[in-house]
Structures are given as C-alpha cells and as structure tokens.
Scaffold this motif. Structure first.
Motif, mmCIF file in Angstrom:
data_model
loop_
_atom_site.group_PDB
_atom_site.id
_atom_site.type_symbol
_atom_site.label_atom_id
_atom_site.label_comp_id
_atom_site.label_asym_id
_atom_site.label_seq_id
_atom_site.Cartn_x
_atom_site.Cartn_y
_atom_site.Cartn_z
ATOM 1 N N LYS A 262 0.834 -1.210 0.000
ATOM 2 C CA LYS A 262 0.000 0.000 0.000
ATOM 3 C C LYS A 262 0.863 1.252 0.000
ATOM 4 O O LYS A 262 0.638 2.183 -0.772
ATOM 5 N N LEU A 263 1.878 1.266 0.855
ATOM 6 C CA LEU A 263 2.759 2.425 0.932
ATOM 7 C C LEU A 263 3.554 2.618 -0.364
ATOM 8 O O LEU A 263 3.689 3.743 -0.860
ATOM 9 N N ALA A 264 4.054 1.529 -0.926
ATOM 10 C CA ALA A 264 4.800 1.620 -2.185
ATOM 11 C C ALA A 264 3.900 2.148 -3.300
ATOM 12 O O ALA A 264 4.318 2.988 -4.118
ATOM 13 N N GLY A 265 2.671 1.661 -3.342
ATOM 14 C CA GLY A 265 1.723 2.122 -4.353
ATOM 15 C C GLY A 265 1.395 3.596 -4.202
ATOM 16 O O GLY A 265 1.284 4.325 -5.195
ATOM 17 N N CYS A 266 1.258 4.049 -2.963
ATOM 18 C CA CYS A 266 0.935 5.458 -2.730
ATOM 19 C C CYS A 266 2.105 6.362 -3.073
ATOM 20 O O CYS A 266 1.909 7.472 -3.580
ATOM 21 N N ILE A 267 3.312 5.918 -2.813
ATOM 22 C CA ILE A 267 4.478 6.720 -3.184
ATOM 23 C C ILE A 267 4.547 6.875 -4.700
ATOM 24 O O ILE A 267 4.819 7.956 -5.226
ATOM 25 N N ALA A 268 4.273 5.792 -5.421
ATOM 26 C CA ALA A 268 4.239 5.865 -6.888
ATOM 27 C C ALA A 268 3.142 6.818 -7.359
ATOM 28 O O ALA A 268 3.331 7.556 -8.340
ATOM 29 N N GLN A 269 2.008 6.821 -6.655
ATOM 30 C CA GLN A 269 0.892 7.698 -7.038
ATOM 31 C C GLN A 269 1.222 9.158 -6.766
ATOM 32 O O GLN A 269 0.936 10.031 -7.593
ATOM 33 N N VAL A 270 1.833 9.426 -5.615
ATOM 34 C CA VAL A 270 2.223 10.801 -5.290
ATOM 35 C C VAL A 270 3.177 11.347 -6.348
ATOM 36 O O VAL A 270 3.079 12.513 -6.757
ATOM 37 N N ALA A 271 4.099 10.514 -6.818
ATOM 38 C CA ALA A 271 5.121 10.945 -7.770
ATOM 39 C C ALA A 271 4.546 11.429 -9.097
ATOM 40 O O ALA A 271 5.229 12.153 -9.843
ATOM 41 N N LYS A 272 3.309 11.063 -9.396
ATOM 42 C CA LYS A 272 2.691 11.521 -10.643
ATOM 43 C C LYS A 272 1.449 12.376 -10.404
ATOM 44 O O LYS A 272 0.742 12.720 -11.354
ATOM 45 N N ASP A 273 1.177 12.736 -9.155
ATOM 46 C CA ASP A 273 0.026 13.571 -8.823
ATOM 47 C C ASP A 273 0.271 14.995 -9.356
ATOM 48 O O ASP A 273 1.276 15.620 -9.015
ATOM 49 N N PRO A 274 -0.626 15.529 -10.184
ATOM 50 C CA PRO A 274 -0.412 16.867 -10.766
ATOM 51 C C PRO A 274 -0.225 17.947 -9.705
ATOM 52 O O PRO A 274 0.573 18.868 -9.892
ATOM 53 N N GLY A 275 -0.964 17.834 -8.592
ATOM 54 C CA GLY A 275 -0.839 18.823 -7.524
ATOM 55 C C GLY A 275 0.541 18.797 -6.904
ATOM 56 O O GLY A 275 1.166 19.845 -6.679
ATOM 57 N N PHE A 276 1.034 17.593 -6.623
ATOM 58 C CA PHE A 276 2.375 17.469 -6.061
ATOM 59 C C PHE A 276 3.424 17.977 -7.044
ATOM 60 O O PHE A 276 4.348 18.701 -6.656
ATOM 61 N N LEU A 277 3.294 17.609 -8.304
ATOM 62 C CA LEU A 277 4.275 18.018 -9.312
ATOM 63 C C LEU A 277 4.338 19.535 -9.441
ATOM 64 O O LEU A 277 5.417 20.105 -9.602
ATOM 65 N N GLU A 278 3.184 20.181 -9.347
ATOM 66 C CA GLU A 278 3.149 21.643 -9.426
ATOM 67 C C GLU A 278 3.844 22.265 -8.216
ATOM 68 O O GLU A 278 4.617 23.215 -8.358
ATOM 69 N N GLU A 279 3.565 21.715 -7.025
ATOM 70 C CA GLU A 279 4.224 22.232 -5.814
ATOM 71 C C GLU A 279 5.729 21.984 -5.860
ATOM 72 O O GLU A 279 6.523 22.830 -5.443
ATOM 73 N N ALA A 280 6.129 20.809 -6.349
ATOM 74 C CA ALA A 280 7.558 20.496 -6.441
ATOM 75 C C ALA A 280 8.257 21.477 -7.375
ATOM 76 O O ALA A 280 9.379 21.931 -7.096
ATOM 77 N N LYS A 281 7.609 21.820 -8.463
ATOM 78 C CA LYS A 281 8.185 22.776 -9.413
ATOM 79 C C LYS A 281 8.356 24.146 -8.769
ATOM 80 O O LYS A 281 9.398 24.796 -8.911
ATOM 81 N N LYS A 282 7.341 24.588 -8.030
ATOM 82 C CA LYS A 282 7.400 25.895 -7.375
ATOM 83 C C LYS A 282 8.538 25.951 -6.359
ATOM 84 O O LYS A 282 9.154 26.993 -6.158
ATOM 85 N N ARG A 283 8.805 24.820 -5.702
ATOM 86 C CA ARG A 283 9.822 24.781 -4.651
ATOM 87 C C ARG A 283 11.185 24.308 -5.178
ATOM 88 O O ARG A 283 12.090 24.056 -4.400
ATOM 89 N N SER A 284 11.296 24.189 -6.491
ATOM 90 C CA SER A 284 12.563 23.775 -7.142
ATOM 91 C C SER A 284 13.065 22.441 -6.601
ATOM 92 O O SER A 284 14.262 22.261 -6.355
ATOM 93 N N ILE A 285 12.152 21.493 -6.425
ATOM 94 C CA ILE A 285 12.498 20.156 -5.945
ATOM 95 C C ILE A 285 12.830 19.284 -7.156
ATOM 96 O O ILE A 285 11.996 19.105 -8.044
ATOM 97 N N ALA A 286 14.045 18.773 -7.192
ATOM 98 C CA ALA A 286 14.464 17.909 -8.304
ATOM 99 C C ALA A 286 13.881 16.517 -8.110
ATOM 100 O O ALA A 286 13.932 15.955 -7.015
#
Length: 316
Positions: A262-286
């Motif tokens: 479950k945890l592995a699946g959720c980490i994979a899901q977070v990695a492609k979540d548009p909301g997370f990706l947008e926040e990561a871009k704003k915070r310059s997270i590689a």
C-alpha cells in the motif's frame, strides 16, 4: 490429535489477522522520519509530499514529520532499523549515505529495510570550464592518462555522492584524480568556472543553469535528463554508472506485505500527482522517480560498487 487441521486453522487465523490489520491501517499516526535537519532539501521534499501521501493512504491517515539529524543521516537510519515492522515509521534512506553507513559502520545493515520507491533526487555530472580544451569524456580520460600528475577534481565533500561517483568513474576509466573538497556544490561550480580546478563533480541541478560557462561531459543517470538534453549519460559512453543524491523511501523490513504494498503504491501515485508536481516545481524540488523494484535494483548495484571501491580505495 488432528494436527494438520489445527495447524491449518492457525495459519488461517494469522493470515486473517494480517489482512484485518492492513484493512484498518492506519489506526494511529504514522511517523515520517527525516534523518536531516529542518529546512534542508530532504525536509522540504518530504513535507511537500506528506499531504498527498496521507490522502492516498486513506482511513483518515495522519503523518507526523520528525527530524532526527546526525552523522550524515546515519542516526536516523539506525533508528528506523530498530523500529517496529508495522508500517508506522517511514524514513528517507538517502543514498549513497545509507550504503556508506552500512559499509563503514556497525549500527545497521541494509537488510533491515524494505525500500518503497524514490521521488526526489539529483544525478551527478562531470563538468569542465567552457574555456577548457577538454571537449568530451574521452578527452578528459586522455588528458588524465597523459598527465604526469593526477588531475585536480572538485567535490563538495569527502564521501558525498559527487565524490563517490567520481571515484567510481576513475576506477572504471583507469585514471586518478586529486580530490579537492570545496564545502559546497556552488563552491565547486565556481572553482570550475574560474579555472581553479580542472574538473568538477557536480549535480545536474547545479550545472544546468550555467551552461554558458560550463561544459558538461556526462551525467550519471539512467537516461538523459531534461535539463541537459544534449549531455550523454555515462552508460551511453560505455560506463555503467548511475549515481546522485536520492531520497529513497523505506520502512522496517518485515512489515506485513499488504501494508508495504500500500505504501509503495501510494508513493508511486504521489510521484505523478499533478498537484504534487506543481508544488515540487514551485519549490525547485528535483525529481528522480523510481518504483520499489527499480530502487531495490539501484541500491543493490550502488552498494556493490561502493563495497568494491571501499575494498580497493577506501575514501576515509
């Protein structure tokens, strides 16, 4: 006494118990351990991902972030290694720090962890000044072999990802460098640009914005990175070398499989979540996304390479 049905019944009860526990998971807050201080790159990446991870886990999941810095992450790694295998503690297992600690220390071994995946990470590059006569990685190797003294190479610190990548490359290519630890990646970059060191081992996030002043010879990534589309990977050039700073996510080994999955699946899901990706871009997270199976293969390969390097050329 009818032993077989009794044993079968007991096995069913155990399996049912695990299934129930997984279905009810989590029934109390999950600790997300960060083996580094607040405000650093690892901390920012975790805190950005946590709300999305809570939402994916469901069941009203609450994740409490706890910083436990010390010894380049090894205090935190050792803490996870002795935690309960129940899925209520997740941690970053930053590579190569986690392998270095297992190789040079005695407080934990890598088999104490189950790896869940990777979201945040950078890849190391080798770069020279734009004014250098060295145009390619082959040129660098030729100059290094023909030089009467080892070329000087700048890295942020000894045993950091950039230093270890350079040592691994030198061993593969049959060359030697004189390592100059310059305290920070920015310091390395500036020393290369200024011609104070001949070559620098620097992350892709440090080299990409300075391509007008740097010539990047190769990147230690599985495939070309979008920030450096014209830069070949070491693999393209014949060196099986993937390295960088990766914020690998893990739990204590022995956690029930349904919870681990479950945890592995959720980490994979977070990695492609548009909301997370947008926040990561704003915070310059590689980002350097790897699945649980990909990160296991990556850590296994990197650990084997570092152990061989430690045996032949100890870096301390």
């Amino acid at each position: 006494m009818n032993v077989i049905p009794t044993m079968f019944g007991a096995a069913l009860m155990v399996a049912a118990g695990i299934g129930t526990a997984a279905a009810e998971y989590p029934d109390h807050p999950i600790t997300f351990l960060i083996p580094f201080g607040a405000g650093g790159g690892t901390d920012v990446g975790v805190r950005t991902a946590v709300p999305y991870l809570e939402r994916c886990i469901g069941n009203g999941a609450t994740i409490v972030v706890e910083n436990k810095p010390g010894a380049s992450g090894q205090l935190g790694f050792a803490h996870l290694a002795t935690s309960n295998p129940d899925g209520y503690m997740i941690s970053t297992l930053n590579a190569p720090n986690v392998e270095v600690g297992a190789i040079t220390g005695t407080s934990y071994t890598l088999d104490k962890f189950d790896l869940l995946g990777n979201i945040v990470g950078t890849n190391v590059t080798l770069a020279v000044s734009k004014s250098s006569n060295i145009q390619t990685l082959d040129d660098l190797i030729k100059v290094a072999k023909e030089s009467s003294t080892p070329m000087n190479l700048g890295t942020a610190s000894i045993a950091a990802d950039d230093h270890l990548m350079a040592l691994r490359f030198a061993k593969m290519a049959g060359v030697r460098f004189t390592t100059l630890p310059l305290e920070s990646a920015g310091g390395v970059r500036n020393a290369v640009i200024g011609g104070h060191v001949q070559v620098g081992s620097i992350s892709n996030t440090e080299t990409a914005p300075y391509l007008d002043q740097l010539r990047v010879l190769a990147v230690a990534a599985p495939q070309r990175v979008k920030e450096l589309p014209d830069v070949p990977t070491f693999r393209e050039l014949g060196y099986d070398l993937v390295a960088g700073s990766n914020h690998v996510l893990g739990i204590r080994a022995g956690t029930p499989e349904p919870i681990r999955a479950k945890l592995a699946g959720c980490i994979a899901q977070v990695a492609k979540d548009p909301g997370f990706l947008e926040e990561a871009k704003k915070r310059s997270i590689a980002l350097n996304v790897m699945s649980d199976s990909e990160v296991k293969e990556f850590i296994s390969k990197e650990d084997a390479d570092l152990r061989a390097l430690w045996k032949s050329d100890p870096w301390q």
